[in-house]
Design a protein around this motif. Structure first.
Motif, PDB file in Angstrom:
ATOM      1  N   ALA A   1       0.850  -1.210   0.000  1.00 34.81           N
ATOM      2  CA  ALA A   1       0.000   0.000   0.000  1.00 34.81           C
ATOM      3  C   ALA A   1       0.879   1.251   0.000  1.00 34.81           C
ATOM      4  O   ALA A   1       0.606   2.212  -0.728  1.00 34.81           O
ATOM      5  N   GLY A   2       1.961   1.222   0.778  1.00 33.63           N
ATOM      6  CA  GLY A   2       2.862   2.384   0.820  1.00 33.63           C
ATOM      7  C   GLY A   2       3.485   2.652  -0.549  1.00 33.63           C
ATOM      8  O   GLY A   2       3.552   3.806  -1.000  1.00 33.63           O
TER       9      GLY A   2
ATOM     10  N   LEU B   1       0.956   4.176  -2.860  1.00 34.37           N
ATOM     11  CA  LEU B   1       0.724   5.599  -2.530  1.00 34.37           C
ATOM     12  C   LEU B   1       1.891   6.459  -3.009  1.00 34.37           C
ATOM     13  O   LEU B   1       1.684   7.554  -3.555  1.00 34.37           O
ATOM     14  N   ARG B   2       3.122   5.959  -2.851  1.00 30.27           N
ATOM     15  CA  ARG B   2       4.298   6.729  -3.323  1.00 30.27           C
ATOM     16  C   ARG B   2       4.270   6.852  -4.855  1.00 30.27           C
ATOM     17  O   ARG B   2       4.610   7.899  -5.406  1.00 30.27           O
TER      18      ARG B   2
ATOM     19  N   MET C   1       0.542  13.400   4.212  1.00 33.23           N
ATOM     20  CA  MET C   1       0.167  12.357   5.189  1.00 33.23           C
ATOM     21  C   MET C   1       1.372  11.451   5.476  1.00 33.23           C
ATOM     22  O   MET C   1       1.640  11.102   6.625  1.00 33.23           O
TER      23      MET C   1
ATOM     24  N   LYS D   1       0.845   9.701   8.910  1.00 33.58           N
ATOM     25  CA  LYS D   1      -0.606   9.509   9.093  1.00 33.58           C
ATOM     26  C   LYS D   1      -1.174   8.564   8.041  1.00 33.58           C
ATOM     27  O   LYS D   1      -0.565   8.350   6.990  1.00 33.58           O
ATOM     28  N   ILE D   2      -2.354   8.036   8.319  1.00 29.28           N
ATOM     29  CA  ILE D   2      -2.997   7.080   7.401  1.00 29.28           C
ATOM     30  C   ILE D   2      -3.884   7.835   6.398  1.00 29.28           C
ATOM     31  O   ILE D   2      -4.784   8.581   6.793  1.00 29.28           O
ATOM     32  N   VAL D   3      -3.626   7.594   5.145  1.00 30.83           N
ATOM     33  CA  VAL D   3      -4.365   8.213   4.032  1.00 30.83           C
ATOM     34  C   VAL D   3      -5.804   7.672   4.041  1.00 30.83           C
ATOM     35  O   VAL D   3      -6.013   6.489   4.363  1.00 30.83           O
TER      36      VAL D   3
ATOM     37  N   THR E   1      -6.639   4.563  -0.946  1.00 34.26           N
ATOM     38  CA  THR E   1      -5.771   3.376  -0.926  1.00 34.26           C
ATOM     39  C   THR E   1      -6.493   2.155  -1.502  1.00 34.26           C
ATOM     40  O   THR E   1      -5.905   1.370  -2.255  1.00 34.26           O
TER      41      THR E   1
ATOM     42  N   GLY F   1       1.060  -3.855   4.390  1.00 31.28           N
ATOM     43  CA  GLY F   1       0.817  -2.538   5.004  1.00 31.28           C
ATOM     44  C   GLY F   1      -0.627  -2.086   4.911  1.00 31.28           C
ATOM     45  O   GLY F   1      -0.913  -0.891   5.014  1.00 31.28           O
ATOM     46  N   PHE F   2      -1.525  -2.999   4.776  1.00 28.76           N
ATOM     47  CA  PHE F   2      -2.951  -2.707   4.702  1.00 28.76           C
ATOM     48  C   PHE F   2      -3.706  -3.927   5.204  1.00 28.76           C
ATOM     49  O   PHE F   2      -3.343  -5.047   4.823  1.00 28.76           O
TER      50      PHE F   2
ATOM     51  N   ARG G   1      -4.394  -0.725   7.766  1.00 24.30           N
ATOM     52  CA  ARG G   1      -3.535  -0.059   8.742  1.00 24.30           C
ATOM     53  C   ARG G   1      -4.328   0.501   9.918  1.00 24.30           C
ATOM     54  O   ARG G   1      -3.762   0.875  10.923  1.00 24.30           O
TER      55      ARG G   1
ATOM     56  N   ASP H   1      10.029   9.535   4.952  1.00 22.72           N
ATOM     57  CA  ASP H   1       9.532   9.242   6.304  1.00 22.72           C
ATOM     58  C   ASP H   1      10.535   8.438   7.131  1.00 22.72           C
ATOM     59  O   ASP H   1      10.245   8.057   8.256  1.00 22.72           O
TER      60      ASP H   1
HETATM   61  N1  LIG Z   1      -2.703   1.451   4.319  1.00 22.10           N
HETATM   62  C1  LIG Z   1      -1.777   2.432   4.298  1.00 22.10           C
HETATM   63  C2  LIG Z   1      -0.418   2.158   4.102  1.00 22.10           C
HETATM   64  C3  LIG Z   1       0.487   3.187   4.113  1.00 22.10           C
HETATM   65  N2  LIG Z   1       0.048   4.463   4.287  1.00 22.10           N
HETATM   66  C4  LIG Z   1       0.988   5.599   4.317  1.00 22.10           C
HETATM   67  O1  LIG Z   1       2.228   5.271   3.692  1.00 22.10           O
HETATM   68  C5  LIG Z   1       3.283   5.340   4.648  1.00 22.10           C
HETATM   69  C6  LIG Z   1       4.339   4.361   4.332  1.00 22.10           C
HETATM   70  O2  LIG Z   1       3.819   3.042   4.370  1.00 22.10           O
HETATM   71  P1  LIG Z   1       4.808   1.768   4.370  1.00 22.10           P
HETATM   72  O3  LIG Z   1       3.941   0.567   4.513  1.00 22.10           O
HETATM   73  O4  LIG Z   1       5.539   1.808   3.079  1.00 22.10           O
HETATM   74  O5  LIG Z   1       5.716   1.968   5.540  1.00 22.10           O
HETATM   75  C7  LIG Z   1       2.589   5.178   6.000  1.00 22.10           C
HETATM   76  O6  LIG Z   1       3.336   5.683   7.095  1.00 22.10           O
HETATM   77  C8  LIG Z   1       1.333   5.994   5.750  1.00 22.10           C
HETATM   78  O7  LIG Z   1       1.577   7.365   5.809  1.00 22.10           O
HETATM   79  C9  LIG Z   1      -1.297   4.710   4.464  1.00 22.10           C
HETATM   80  O8  LIG Z   1      -1.697   5.866   4.635  1.00 22.10           O
HETATM   81  N3  LIG Z   1      -2.190   3.699   4.455  1.00 22.10           N
END
Ligand SMILES: Nc1ccn([C@@H]2O[C@H](COP(=O)(O)O)[C@@H](O)[C@H]2O)c(=O)n1
Ligand SMILES: Nc1ncnc2c1ncn2[C@@H]1O[C@H](COP(=O)(O)OP(=O)(O)OP(=O)(O)O)[C@@H](O)[C@H]1O
Ligand SMILES: [Mg+2]
Length: 214
Positions: free
Chosen positions: A58-59, A62-63, A79, A84-86, A91, A111-112, A114, A156
């Motif tokens: 998931a990260g 998002l990137r 975020m 913070k969680i998007v 996502t 990562g989901f 979260r 981060d």
């Molecule tokens: N479900 C999620 C997963 C991640 N995020 C945001 O991405 C950042 C990095 O995630 P990693 O798994 O790569 O460490 C995480 O700190 C969140 O800001 C999210 O919002 N929702």
């Protein structure tokens, strides 16, 4: 990280593999959870190589969305910088699109979910039930050391954001692990060991799944 997850309650004794539908294909989903730096991405790469899953972080999605110049890019970037969680709708759309575009039908979702909002919204929108939740348990001390040495240029991976991410993990993500644990869905791994030793434990779990599916 000390958790209240009871290892004895982590074995899923069901003989059936969860049958989920996405569009017109049947899919198997494993959620991969654990604190920041616990080794989720590292072990997912090994699972992909040995067991033919597709890894969806998931990260990472998002990137990639930030890089693509999406209208949500600035919001997502802010975020992530704050740990913070998007919002879930963003996502979940990315995860759904990635699963639909893939030719595979076995996914590691890293990562989901979260937080509770992620979990409930994914269930509501996709109706997908995870086969199990792979939970990497690791001390904050070890995770902090790994993140500060990661050197992948992530915005981060600095001590201020790392502390915020640990707080969000404890307050919002561990309750999700507890939720699945109460349903007998969590397979907990000691992620504080060296990479190859962690993978030996992971292999044991995925070999059993492979046997069940064949
Ligand atoms: N479900 C999620 C997963 C991640 N995020 C945001 O991405 C950042 C990095 O995630 P990693 O798994 O790569 O460490 C995480 O700190 C969140 O800001 C999210 O919002 N929702
Ligand atoms: N078992 C391990 N022992 C030592 N170092 C490890 C171990 N597993 C992973 N690492 C290293 O720790 C760092 C973080 O690992 P990884 O990126 O897999 O964690 P992650 O759980 O995906 O983190 P994030 O949630 O921040 O994305 C990487 O530099 C990786 O090489
Ligand atoms: Mg990762």
């Amino acid at each position: 990280m000390g958790t209240v997850v009871d290892a004895s309650a982590t074995t899923n004794t069901s003989k059936d593999v969860c049958q989920n539908h996405l569009g017109d294909k049947k899919v198997t989903v494993v959620f991969v959870l654990g604190g920041p730096g616990s080794g989720k991405g590292t072990q997912c790469a090994n699972i992909v190589e040995h067991f033919g899953f597709t890894h969806l972080s998931a990260g990472d999605l998002l990137r990639a969305e930030i890089k693509s110049g999406s209208e949500n890019g600035t919001m997502i970037q802010n975020m992530i910088k704050e740990g913070k969680i998007v919002p879930s709708e963003v996502t979940i759309k990315l995860l759904q699109r990635a699963m639909l575009e893939s030719e595979n039908n076995k996914f590691l979702i890293d990562g989901f979910p979260r937080n509770e909002e992620n979990r409930a919204a994914f269930e509501e929108v996709t109706k997908i039930v995870p086969e199990f939740v792979l939970f990497f348990d690791c001390s904050e001390e070890e995770m902090e050391k790994r993140l500060l040495n990661r050197n992948q240029g992530r915005e981060d991976d600095n001590i201020d954001t790392i502390r915020k991410r640990f707080k969000v993990f404890g307050e919002s993500s561990l309750p999700v692990v507890e939720h699945y644990n109460s349903k007998g869905k969590v397979k907990k791994i000691d992620a504080g060991k060296p990479i190859n030793e962690v993978f030996e434990d992971v292999k044991g779990i995925f070999s059993l799944l492979h046997e069940k599916a064949t």
